[in-house]
Enzyme design. Structure first.
Site, PDB file in Angstrom:
ATOM      1  N   GLY A 339       0.828  -1.199   0.000  1.00 56.41           N
ATOM      2  CA  GLY A 339       0.000   0.000   0.000  1.00 56.41           C
ATOM      3  C   GLY A 339       0.863   1.249   0.000  1.00 56.41           C
ATOM      4  O   GLY A 339       2.093   1.187   0.046  1.00 56.41           O
ATOM      5  N   GLY A 341       0.787   5.576   1.373  1.00 56.04           N
ATOM      6  CA  GLY A 341       0.137   6.680   2.065  1.00 56.04           C
ATOM      7  C   GLY A 341       0.854   7.981   1.783  1.00 56.04           C
ATOM      8  O   GLY A 341       1.722   8.061   0.907  1.00 56.04           O
ATOM      9  N   GLY A 342       0.498   9.004   2.552  1.00 54.93           N
ATOM     10  CA  GLY A 342       1.072  10.311   2.316  1.00 54.93           C
ATOM     11  C   GLY A 342       2.552  10.388   2.629  1.00 54.93           C
ATOM     12  O   GLY A 342       3.263  11.244   2.098  1.00 54.93           O
ATOM     13  N   VAL A 346       4.554   0.988   1.481  1.00 56.20           N
ATOM     14  CA  VAL A 346       4.743  -0.175   2.346  1.00 56.20           C
ATOM     15  C   VAL A 346       4.921  -1.423   1.481  1.00 56.20           C
ATOM     16  O   VAL A 346       4.132  -1.672   0.569  1.00 56.20           O
ATOM     17  CB  VAL A 346       3.552  -0.364   3.305  1.00 56.20           C
ATOM     18  N   LYS A 360       7.988  -0.002   5.651  1.00 52.40           N
ATOM     19  CA  LYS A 360       7.465   1.291   5.206  1.00 52.40           C
ATOM     20  C   LYS A 360       8.637   2.169   4.798  1.00 52.40           C
ATOM     21  O   LYS A 360       9.415   2.638   5.631  1.00 52.40           O
ATOM     22  CB  LYS A 360       6.676   1.945   6.337  1.00 52.40           C
ATOM     23  N   ASP A 460      -4.719  10.544  14.005  1.00 54.21           N
ATOM     24  CA  ASP A 460      -5.061  10.102  12.643  1.00 54.21           C
ATOM     25  C   ASP A 460      -5.784   8.763  12.682  1.00 54.21           C
ATOM     26  O   ASP A 460      -5.486   7.851  11.911  1.00 54.21           O
ATOM     27  CB  ASP A 460      -3.802  10.003  11.782  1.00 54.21           C
TER      28      ASP A 460
END
Length: 649
Positions: A339, A341-342, A346, A360, A460
């Site tokens: 995946g 993210g900002g 990962v 990550k 978050d």
């Protein structure tokens, strides 16, 4: 005179000369200046606490870190206990056999006799140790159990006499029943030859682990002293009488001779006046590239120093420090992407012991080290079944990465977001599973707020950051925006709004509503609960194709509230097929609406949320109507506010 070419020329000469020596110093091998001072510093064995005659790879107390190896730091308490940090836990070191490369460890008594416990499942993943084969067995300890449960091997908790605990071995675990009502369950190792008639006795006797030391043998055989590079703790160094090598002392003299020749040649090159003109021409042709390179180097060094200073301030961390080549090996050159993210991407990886991990890799464009520091500072202080475990990290130039335990079912988001027509690739979770995920996440968040020595505010909480293991047990992840504060502090100060639009508490971006506190996480959790019930992403409010009008279009929970207020059992939950499922959906909706109260003081704590989730629906009061669900602004103005807020994140 201001336009006279001489000052400009002198400035150019100084710049060129400085650049020459700058690049020349980079080109020289680091170990050229690293002579044999470390040889004498690391040559004598030392004692730590009750353990004596210790040498590489161990270090600690007055022993320099370059005399040992990452992951082998010992903490010494006079002539009493010797401890070591392995993973997220601290162990007593009972003995070390450096000939057989084994060590006996034991859990401190204070860590396992408390309810809830100060320990989690004991794992050596990500550490340089592994269990000695055929000498260790796992026992399961059930904590925080109701007094009504009876069974073998029970004991009272030191800090709560109203609770009890049980422990069973593997065979007994197969026959265990009723323990699903206990609050905590952890597995701890004991030696196979120790009777289990007393948990204290079994754990105090400890268990054996082994470690490898392949680099050191050749160094010692050649008369050297083993250690690590003073500038890079992940690199092995062999300290010799006449210098330092990365293998053994037989190559030391040859290498020093070659370095001397390189130095003489370089200095002669400079002295003849040939070097500077050539260097000047090169710099003039590539001055923009060189300047960008220097700025990047200076910036990276500044951030690296900031991170290293932070790591030193944390004391011994139970984390493995990996090189970038280690990450490439464990991820098969970043082959499987899990995946993005900002802050990074990962990838799936595997450690040498076969344990699967998630790596990550932080974006190189993100030069600020805050994400990395937040993650390590917060998650390294945690140990809870509903908080993801950080195993290690990597800092190598602009490359920074974090290594976590692997969660086979990914994030909650993919299970509750509305799927495209015909997409059957993602399973649909049952309502009971969603309910258990809601309770598990609440337990994890409650632990962050009051279960650690330092209160951790996540900032978050959203489905994307709730990871699920193979049994769909939830774990809170992604602490890049987290803030730490003491338990005495209820209100904290933040410089900028932080979080994901749709889940951010109103006081985070509108200070007139109230102070930012742990109640801000409660709001985000509430929005996530409502999304789990309705399948409507909070970040999609106001998107094209949404049904409803006016304020309902921009605040979907209002529709849920109106149904509750009207006494309807149908709260708009998706896929409900029975009364039991409808009760779960209604309960989650009511709790979610309590959590998103606009005034922070009206929201429950996470401890209260846990009680509400366990209570019956009939015992719960309908919450007040969140007044921000009816904004006075027009839809276009409200959309502008959301867009403006999003641009500040």
């Amino acid at each position: 005179m201001d336009n006279h070419p001489i000052p400009s020329l002198l400035k150019s000469i100084v710049t060129i000369t400085s650049s020459f020596f700058f690049f020349f110093s980079i080109a020289l091998p680091q170990s050229y200046a690293q002579e044999n001072n470390a040889y004498s510093a690391c040559s004598q064995p030392y004692s730590c606490g009750s353990v004596t005659n210790i040498s590489y790879p161990f270090w600690g107390q007055n022993r320099e870190s370059f005399c040992g190896k990452s992951g082998f730091q010992l903490m010494c308490q006079n002539h009493l206990n010797t401890t070591i940090q392995v993973g997220s836990q601290t162990f007593n070191v009972l003995q070390i056999d450096q000939t057989g490369f084994t060590m006996r460890l034991a859990l401190p008594e204070s860590s396992y006799n408390l309810c809830p416990p100060n320990i989690s499942n004991t794992s050596l993943s990500g550490s340089p140790f592994s269990f000695l084969p055929n000498t260790v067995q796992n026992i399961t300890v059930f904590y925080d159990c109701p007094l009504q449960i009876s069974g073998i091997n029970s004991f009272k908790c030191q800090n709560n006499s109203s609770k009890q605990a049980f422990y069973v071995n593997g065979a007994q675990l197969q026959r265990a029943s009723g323990f699903d009502r206990c609050g905590y369950r952890v597995q701890v190792p004991v030696s196979v030859d120790i009777p289990l008639d007393s948990l204290k006795n079994a754990l105090d006797k400890g268990f054996d682990v082994k470690y490898d030391d392949p680099d050191c043998e050749n160094c010692k055989a050649s008369g050297g002293i083993c250690g690590t590079n003073q500038n890079n703790s992940s690199t092995f160094s062999c300290y010799c009488h006449d210098g330092t090598t990365n293998s053994d002392c037989s190559a030391s003299r040859t290498k020093n001779s070659k370095r001397n020749k390189v130095m003489k040649l370089a200095l002669g090159f400079l002295a003849t006046g040939v070097g500077l003109p050539l260097l000047a021409v090169t710099i003039c042709k590539n001055k923009e590239k060189i300047w960008r390179f220097i700025k990047r180097k200076i910036g990276n060094k500044k951030e690296d120093r900031k991170i290293e200073t932070f790591l030193q301030s944390q004391g011994p961390l139970a984390l493995e420090r990996y090189s970038f080549s280690d990450l490439k090996k464990m991820t098969d050159s970043f082959k499987v992407k899990l995946g993005e993210g900002g802050y990074g991407v990962v990838y799936k990886g595997k450690l040498l012991d076969g344990c699967e991990v998630a790596v990550k890799l932080l974006h190189e464009a993100n030069e600020d080290s805050e994400e990395f520091i937040n993650e390590v500072a917060s998650i390294s202080k945690t140990s809870h079944v509903n908080v993801v475990t950080l195993l290690g990290f990597c800092i190598e130039g602009r490359r920074r990465a974090l290594v976590y335990e692997f969660m086979s079912n990914g994030s909650l988001e993919k299970f509750i977001s509305k799927k495209k027509p015909g997409d059957e690739s993602v399973a649909t979770l049952s309502w009971d599973t969603l309910y258990q995920i809601a309770k598990g996440t609440a337990r994890g968040l409650d632990y962050l707020h009051k279960g650690c020595n330092t209160r951790i505010l996540h900032f978050d909480i959203k489905p994307h950051n709730i990871l699920l293991d193979e049994k769909y047990h939830p774990k809170i992840s992604d602490f890049g925006l987290a803030k730490l504060n003491t338990k005495e502090e209820s209100i904290i100060s933040i410089s900028n709004a932080r979080g994901t639009i749709g889940y951010v508490a109103p006081e985070v971006w509108n200070k007139s509503i109230g102070g930012v506190s742990h109640k801000s996480d409660v709001y985000s959790y509430g929005m996530m609960l409502l999304e789990m019930v309705g399948g409507q992403k909070s970040t999609n409010i106001g998107s094209e194709g949404s049904s409803g009008s006016g304020s309902e279009l921009y605040f979907p929970p209002l529709m849920m509230y109106k149904k509750l207020e009207a006494g309807s059992d149908d709260v708009g939950a998706r896929g409900v097929t029975s009364d039991e499922e409808n009760e779960i959906a209604k309960k989650m909706t009511m709790v979610g609406l309590w959590c998103i109260q606009t005034i922070p003081a009206q929201r429950p704590t996470m401890s209260r949320v846990m009680e509400m989730l366990e209570a019956s629906v009939d015992s719960l009061e309908i919450p007040p109507k969140p007044f921000m669900s009816s904004p006075s602004t027009s839809p276009s103005e409200f959309s502008f506010i959301l867009t403006s807020f999003q641009s500040t994140l």
